[in-house]
Design a protein around this motif. Structure first.
Motif, PDB file in Angstrom:
ATOM      1  N   VAL A   1       0.849  -1.193   0.000  1.00 42.30           N
ATOM      2  CA  VAL A   1       0.000   0.000   0.000  1.00 42.30           C
ATOM      3  C   VAL A   1       0.881   1.238   0.000  1.00 42.30           C
ATOM      4  CG1 VAL A   1      -1.750   1.276   1.276  1.00 42.30           C
ATOM      5  CG2 VAL A   1      -1.811  -1.224   1.217  1.00 42.30           C
ATOM      6  N   PRO A   2       0.612   2.252  -0.829  1.00 39.13           N
ATOM      7  CA  PRO A   2       1.414   3.476  -0.815  1.00 39.13           C
ATOM      8  C   PRO A   2       1.448   4.104   0.573  1.00 39.13           C
ATOM      9  CG  PRO A   2      -0.100   3.447  -2.694  1.00 39.13           C
ATOM     10  CD  PRO A   2      -0.467   2.284  -1.827  1.00 39.13           C
ATOM     11  N   ALA A   3       2.565   4.710   0.883  1.00 39.26           N
ATOM     12  CA  ALA A   3       2.735   5.305   2.213  1.00 39.26           C
ATOM     13  C   ALA A   3       1.700   6.398   2.437  1.00 39.26           C
ATOM     14  CB  ALA A   3       4.135   5.881   2.353  1.00 39.26           C
ATOM     15  N   ALA A   4       1.069   6.361   3.599  1.00 45.60           N
ATOM     16  CA  ALA A   4       0.075   7.370   3.956  1.00 45.60           C
ATOM     17  C   ALA A   4       0.773   8.638   4.406  1.00 45.60           C
ATOM     18  CB  ALA A   4      -0.822   6.836   5.074  1.00 45.60           C
ATOM     19  N   PRO A   5       0.065   9.773   4.401  1.00 47.42           N
ATOM     20  CA  PRO A   5       0.674  11.006   4.907  1.00 47.42           C
ATOM     21  C   PRO A   5       1.150  10.836   6.339  1.00 47.42           C
ATOM     22  CG  PRO A   5      -1.428  11.448   3.817  1.00 47.42           C
ATOM     23  CD  PRO A   5      -1.313   9.960   3.941  1.00 47.42           C
ATOM     24  N   ALA A   6       2.172  11.589   6.689  1.00 46.15           N
ATOM     25  CA  ALA A   6       2.743  11.477   8.035  1.00 46.15           C
ATOM     26  C   ALA A   6       1.687  11.768   9.089  1.00 46.15           C
ATOM     27  CB  ALA A   6       3.905  12.458   8.181  1.00 46.15           C
ATOM     28  N   ARG A   7       1.587  10.913  10.085  1.00 42.61           N
ATOM     29  CA  ARG A   7       0.631  11.090  11.169  1.00 42.61           C
ATOM     30  C   ARG A   7       1.387  11.301  12.462  1.00 42.61           C
ATOM     31  NH1 ARG A   7      -2.638   5.661  10.525  1.00 42.61           N
ATOM     32  NH2 ARG A   7      -0.479   4.989  10.312  1.00 42.61           N
ATOM     33  N   PRO A   8       0.795  11.987  13.414  1.00 47.03           N
ATOM     34  CA  PRO A   8       1.511  12.218  14.669  1.00 47.03           C
ATOM     35  C   PRO A   8       1.755  10.919  15.414  1.00 47.03           C
ATOM     36  CG  PRO A   8      -0.772  12.923  14.835  1.00 47.03           C
ATOM     37  CD  PRO A   8      -0.536  12.585  13.401  1.00 47.03           C
ATOM     38  N   ARG A   9       3.013  10.636  15.697  1.00 44.82           N
ATOM     39  CA  ARG A   9       3.347   9.436  16.464  1.00 44.82           C
ATOM     40  C   ARG A   9       3.357   9.770  17.952  1.00 44.82           C
ATOM     41  NH1 ARG A   9       7.598   6.175  12.734  1.00 44.82           N
ATOM     42  NH2 ARG A   9       6.497   6.458  10.768  1.00 44.82           N
ATOM     43  N   VAL A  10       3.880  10.939  18.275  1.00 47.89           N
ATOM     44  CA  VAL A  10       3.800  11.426  19.643  1.00 47.89           C
ATOM     45  C   VAL A  10       3.466  12.907  19.580  1.00 47.89           C
ATOM     46  CG1 VAL A  10       5.441   9.750  20.590  1.00 47.89           C
ATOM     47  CG2 VAL A  10       6.277  11.942  19.745  1.00 47.89           C
ATOM     48  N   VAL A  11       2.791  13.386  20.590  1.00 44.25           N
ATOM     49  CA  VAL A  11       2.537  14.818  20.746  1.00 44.25           C
ATOM     50  C   VAL A  11       2.952  15.175  22.165  1.00 44.25           C
ATOM     51  CG1 VAL A  11       0.851  16.680  20.700  1.00 44.25           C
ATOM     52  CG2 VAL A  11       0.596  14.736  19.141  1.00 44.25           C
ATOM     53  N   PRO A  12       4.104  15.839  22.331  1.00 46.27           N
ATOM     54  CA  PRO A  12       4.554  16.199  23.680  1.00 46.27           C
ATOM     55  C   PRO A  12       3.507  17.020  24.418  1.00 46.27           C
ATOM     56  CG  PRO A  12       6.304  16.559  22.081  1.00 46.27           C
ATOM     57  CD  PRO A  12       5.060  16.252  21.298  1.00 46.27           C
ATOM     58  N   GLN A  13       3.425  16.799  25.720  1.00 47.82           N
ATOM     59  CA  GLN A  13       2.441  17.517  26.532  1.00 47.82           C
ATOM     60  C   GLN A  13       2.652  19.022  26.449  1.00 47.82           C
ATOM     61  OE1 GLN A  13      -0.218  16.258  28.056  1.00 47.82           O
ATOM     62  NE2 GLN A  13      -0.817  18.347  28.603  1.00 47.82           N
ATOM     63  N   ALA A  14       3.908  19.455  26.294  1.00 43.43           N
ATOM     64  CA  ALA A  14       4.185  20.891  26.208  1.00 43.43           C
ATOM     65  C   ALA A  14       3.538  21.509  24.980  1.00 43.43           C
ATOM     66  CB  ALA A  14       5.702  21.133  26.182  1.00 43.43           C
ATOM     67  N   VAL A  15       3.428  20.750  23.899  1.00 46.69           N
ATOM     68  CA  VAL A  15       2.774  21.261  22.690  1.00 46.69           C
ATOM     69  C   VAL A  15       1.280  21.415  22.938  1.00 46.69           C
ATOM     70  CG1 VAL A  15       2.283  20.770  20.273  1.00 46.69           C
ATOM     71  CG2 VAL A  15       4.539  20.250  21.215  1.00 46.69           C
ATOM     72  N   VAL A  16       0.682  20.441  23.616  1.00 46.19           N
ATOM     73  CA  VAL A  16      -0.732  20.542  23.974  1.00 46.19           C
ATOM     74  C   VAL A  16      -0.967  21.755  24.878  1.00 46.19           C
ATOM     75  CG1 VAL A  16      -2.662  19.365  25.094  1.00 46.19           C
ATOM     76  CG2 VAL A  16      -1.010  18.055  23.740  1.00 46.19           C
ATOM     77  N   SER A  17      -0.080  21.946  25.839  1.00 49.22           N
ATOM     78  CA  SER A  17      -0.207  23.087  26.754  1.00 49.22           C
ATOM     79  C   SER A  17      -0.142  24.404  25.995  1.00 49.22           C
ATOM     80  CB  SER A  17       0.906  23.031  27.803  1.00 49.22           C
ATOM     81  OG  SER A  17       0.823  21.852  28.571  1.00 49.22           O
ATOM     82  N   ARG A  18       0.737  24.487  25.005  1.00 52.71           N
ATOM     83  CA  ARG A  18       0.843  25.715  24.208  1.00 52.71           C
ATOM     84  C   ARG A  18      -0.474  25.978  23.483  1.00 52.71           C
ATOM     85  NH1 ARG A  18       4.857  28.561  20.827  1.00 52.71           N
ATOM     86  NH2 ARG A  18       3.806  29.272  18.944  1.00 52.71           N
ATOM     87  N   GLN A  19      -1.054  24.926  22.923  1.00 49.17           N
ATOM     88  CA  GLN A  19      -2.298  25.087  22.168  1.00 49.17           C
ATOM     89  C   GLN A  19      -3.452  25.522  23.067  1.00 49.17           C
ATOM     90  OE1 GLN A  19      -2.509  21.172  20.521  1.00 49.17           O
ATOM     91  NE2 GLN A  19      -1.082  21.599  18.858  1.00 49.17           N
ATOM     92  N   LEU A  20      -3.447  25.039  24.318  1.00 50.78           N
ATOM     93  CA  LEU A  20      -4.546  25.353  25.224  1.00 50.78           C
ATOM     94  C   LEU A  20      -4.348  26.683  25.945  1.00 50.78           C
ATOM     95  CD1 LEU A  20      -5.092  21.836  26.854  1.00 50.78           C
ATOM     96  CD2 LEU A  20      -6.435  22.897  25.032  1.00 50.78           C
ATOM     97  N   ALA A  21      -3.081  27.118  26.088  1.00 53.43           N
ATOM     98  CA  ALA A  21      -2.793  28.270  26.935  1.00 53.43           C
ATOM     99  C   ALA A  21      -3.281  29.580  26.339  1.00 53.43           C
ATOM    100  CB  ALA A  21      -1.292  28.358  27.212  1.00 53.43           C
ATOM    101  N   ASN A  22      -3.161  29.715  25.033  1.00 59.38           N
ATOM    102  CA  ASN A  22      -3.462  31.011  24.436  1.00 59.38           C
ATOM    103  C   ASN A  22      -3.934  30.790  23.005  1.00 59.38           C
ATOM    104  OD1 ASN A  22      -3.549  33.593  23.393  1.00 59.38           O
ATOM    105  ND2 ASN A  22      -1.642  34.241  24.352  1.00 59.38           N
ATOM    106  N   PRO A  23      -5.192  31.082  22.701  1.00 58.87           N
ATOM    107  CA  PRO A  23      -5.688  30.845  21.341  1.00 58.87           C
ATOM    108  C   PRO A  23      -4.973  31.679  20.294  1.00 58.87           C
ATOM    109  CG  PRO A  23      -7.271  32.129  22.629  1.00 58.87           C
ATOM    110  CD  PRO A  23      -6.228  31.651  23.587  1.00 58.87           C
ATOM    111  N   PHE A  24      -4.356  32.778  20.706  1.00 62.23           N
ATOM    112  CA  PHE A  24      -3.657  33.631  19.743  1.00 62.23           C
ATOM    113  C   PHE A  24      -2.336  33.012  19.290  1.00 62.23           C
ATOM    114  CE2 PHE A  24      -6.309  36.545  22.231  1.00 62.23           C
ATOM    115  CZ  PHE A  24      -7.056  37.096  21.208  1.00 62.23           C
ATOM    116  N   LEU A  25      -1.860  31.969  20.004  1.00 60.85           N
ATOM    117  CA  LEU A  25      -0.656  31.272  19.576  1.00 60.85           C
ATOM    118  C   LEU A  25      -0.945  30.248  18.491  1.00 60.85           C
ATOM    119  CD1 LEU A  25       1.164  30.621  22.978  1.00 60.85           C
ATOM    120  CD2 LEU A  25       1.798  32.255  21.204  1.00 60.85           C
ATOM    121  N   ALA A  26      -2.217  29.964  18.244  1.00 58.84           N
ATOM    122  CA  ALA A  26      -2.552  28.988  17.209  1.00 58.84           C
ATOM    123  C   ALA A  26      -2.080  29.509  15.856  1.00 58.84           C
ATOM    124  CB  ALA A  26      -4.056  28.754  17.179  1.00 58.84           C
TER     125      ALA A  26
END
Length: 697
Positions: A121-146
């Protein structure tokens, strides 16, 4: 939780019975894997109170601590806890069995048939294997950082008079056919004198590139020779372009140095390093540094982070476009280009452009100059503007000039010799990962504890009335003298000399790997080490990488020694001279090399200078750079600072003086003094109070 706790107790019982069996190792790794997954699940669980989550995390951490304590008894198990450890099929199967025992549903195990089907099967697009908690915190901390991904995608390529021509082949040939006088560097603005943070003065060739960024240029193939400050230029270019957040992809050996250089040149823009799964990542940093080896597991969130710039160090690492790391780098660059108007993209390599020019197709694609089959719009417009086709004789020099003007910057040491010191030392900090690094840090803590114990015993036996508030620095120095005397008269490996030798062995492969990179990009390299086993390890690395070398040691006959020297100086295919710091530090003429790698520290600046002078002597036509490999966060780093302070090496630049300031014993003593002082300073107030009551009693 109860099933995990029972599994840990079974591992502990097996370890108490004696030798570690393969079954015990498998169970240990399976439980460690499950604990890691359970902790991530609890942290990400929605719909539960903070108190409940904290209690659950406390239970997980308690079980994990018990598992880690059991591993202390068996050092071979520690490697299985590393983030980069390969999880065996047996451990995965056992972890699924443990989950089923706990009543957790698991999907069917992948069989051979599934694996074969998946390969077709052709390789699928890259999917997140890990998402560090710090990245989640950045996304939740301030919507203007999105990140804002509303930038318009590039329009389709318009027809041009060259649309029917195959152009990539002629573009490559335009470099192969270039004469000796052909330009290898784009025109750069005249640099104005400027200072970096801390009063650091930019060299004119560095300031020229930064000025080009300020004028609006955004893509660069920076191919300066090693030692001309490509890292600093990249960081300052990102600052000039406001290309934050900035992604920096680097080889493992230089990742720590990038963070240190960012702190030095752009201190207002914090840098963070991705280690393993990114548990220590700072999600709010402006500069994210990741090494090629762990890039695959972070592809998902890196693609969505909103980077406005990307730097690829040692860009010849992506020359093979079929390799996984090359595909990941190109995917990330495409994602950044599609979402950011005119991002800053920089490829760094010291490899001359005329060698294996086909390797640069991947680099040009990363920079957005070409795609898989043809030039992109900017390069196509420049080629069209020449009014020539590959059938015209004047096409090749004009096409080469068009590519160079897109952003190729190439300066040699000899070209900018007036900008840089005739000889200098550049420190390259490296992280000692894995079991070897953990073992060295544990041994250093043991040495510090022994020094603290001697200090405490001395406090209890000294005469009454000699009371000193805080740390008694005179006594610290006396304890260090006792330890140094014992170390000098003992061959045991638990003293400071044994510690430095172990650090040297741990650094050997990293230092050799960096020397091999230098040899490929800048020509011949002299590699110095103090111990024979470090030289052996380095030579094994060179042999494995196909790098030819000479070996200059103290146990050779004069004739054999001369043959090795002649091979290095006379044979263009012999890239590295592996030299003993003590045996080859004097009496050699190695001016054919202008780059030196000091894999182990000497105890004096004079010995260090003698080694550098093997290349920096009459007949040398280029500035000489000595790359000193330093094990970060170990006594190795302290000793490097002490050597420099004793010799007065201001700003890491040699002033040409060979005067000895302090002996090797001075540095050894001061290293122990520093180690003991730091250990005493780190002691908790409660521990100091307890020690005080014990002494009073």
């Amino acid at each position: 939780m109860s099933v995990l706790a029972r599994s840990v107790r079974e591992v502990e019982a097996a370890l108490r019975r004696g030798r570690v069996s393969p079954t015990t190792r498998t169970k240990f790794q399976a439980v460690a894997l499950l604990l890691r997954e359970e902790r991530a699940r609890v942290r990400a669980e929605q719909g539960t109170s903070e108190r409940h989550r904290a209690e659950q995390l406390k239970r997980v951490d308690g079980i994990a601590k018990a598992l880690a304590m059991s591993a202390v008894r068996e050092p071979t198990l520690l490697a299985l806890l590393d983030d980069d450890a390969v999880v065996s099929d047996e451990a995965r199967s056992l972890s699924r069995e443990v989950l089923r025992t706990a009543g957790v549903e698991t999907g069917p195990e992948p069989g051979p048939e599934q694996a074969d089907d998946a390969a077709e099967v052709p390789a699928a697009p890259a999917r997140p294997r890990v998402v560090p908690q710090a990245v989640v915190s950045r996304q939740l901390a301030n919507p203007f950082l999105a990140p804002d991904f509303s930038a318009p995608r590039p329009s389709a390529r318009r027809p041009t008079p060259l649309a029917g021509w195959e152009l990539l082949g002629p573009l490559l040939r335009s470099f192969e056919r270039a004469g000796g006088g052909a330009a290898a560097c784009m025109s750069l603005p005249d640099p104005s004198p400027r200072r970096a943070p801390g009063g650091q003065q930019l060299m004119p060739h560095q300031a020229g590139l930064v000025a080009a960024v300020e004028a609006g240029h955004r893509t660069f193939l920076l191919a300066d020779e090693p030692g001309l400050g490509k890292t600093a230029q990249s960081l300052l270019a990102a600052q000039a372009a406001d290309a934050y957040p900035l992604l920096v992809v680097v080889p493992n050996v230089v990742k720590t140095n990038w963070v240190r250089e960012a702190e030095r040149w752009t201190p207002r823009h914090p840098a963070t390093l991705i280690q393993g799964n990114g548990d220590s990542l700072d999600g709010f940093a402006d500069i994210v540094v990741v090494n090629y080896e762990v890039l695959d597991r972070h592809m998902g969130w890196l693609g969505d982070f909103g980077f406005r710039g990307m730097v690829v160090d040692e860009a010849h690492f992506i020359k093979n476009k079929t390799a996984q790391r090359s595909r990941h780098v190109l995917q990330l660059a495409d994602r950044i280009r599609s979402r950011t108007p005119r991002p800053l993209l920089m490829a760094l390599t010291g490899t001359p452009l005329i060698n294996d020019i086909e390797d640069f197709l991947a680099i040009w694609q990363f920079l957005g100059w070409i795609d898989d089959t043809a030039p992109r719009a900017e390069l196509m417009n420049a080629l069209t503007a020449t009014g020539l086709t590959p059938a015209d004789p004047g096409f090749y020099p004009a096409a080469r000039r068009a590519v160079v003007d897109l952003g190729i910057v190439r300066r040699r040491k000899v070209d900018v010799a007036a900008d840089i010191p005739a000889r200098r030392i550049a420190d390259l900090p490296v992280e000692l990962d894995g079991q070897a690094g953990r073992s060295i840090r544990a041994a250093e803590r043991d040495l510090a504890r022994r020094l603290v114990a001697r200090y405490s015993d001395a406090l209890t036996t000294r005469r009454a009335g000699a009371v000193v508030e805080g740390v008694d620095h005179d006594l610290v120095r006396q304890v260090a003298r006792w330890e140094l005397k014992d170390a000098t008269s003992s061959s045991a490996g638990d003293n400071v000399f044994g510690m430095m030798r172990r650090i040297g062995r741990a650094k050997a492969a990293l230092a050799a790997d960096y020397a091999a990179q230098l040899a490929r990009s800048a020509g011949k390299v002299v590699f110095f080490a103090k111990h024979v086993d470090v030289m052996d390890a380095a030579e094994e690395t060179f042999a494995r990488q196909g790098v030819r070398f000479s070996s200059i040691r103290g146990d050779q006959t004069p004739a054999a020694r001369q043959r090795e020297i002649d091979a290095f100086t006379g044979d263009p295919d012999v890239a590295v001279a592996v030299c003993s710091l003590t045996a080859a530090g004097v009496g050699l003429n190695l001016q054919v090399a202008s780059n030196i790698v000091l894999a182990e520290l000497s105890w004096t600046a004079a010995e260090q200078t003698q080694a550098i002078d093997r290349s920096h002597r009459i007949g040398q036509t280029e500035p000489v750079t000595a790359w000193r490999i330093i094990a970060a966060q170990t006594v190795d780093a302290r000793i490097a600072e002490l050597i420099d302070s004793k010799a007065g090496l201001a700003a890491q630049a040699l002033d040409g003086s060979d005067d000895e300031v302090g002996s090797s014993a001075d540095v050894q003593l001061e290293a122990l003094v520093t180690l003991l002082t730091d250990a005493l300073s780190d002691a908790s107030p409660s521990q100091e109070a307890s020690d005080g009551h014990r002494r009073a009693g």
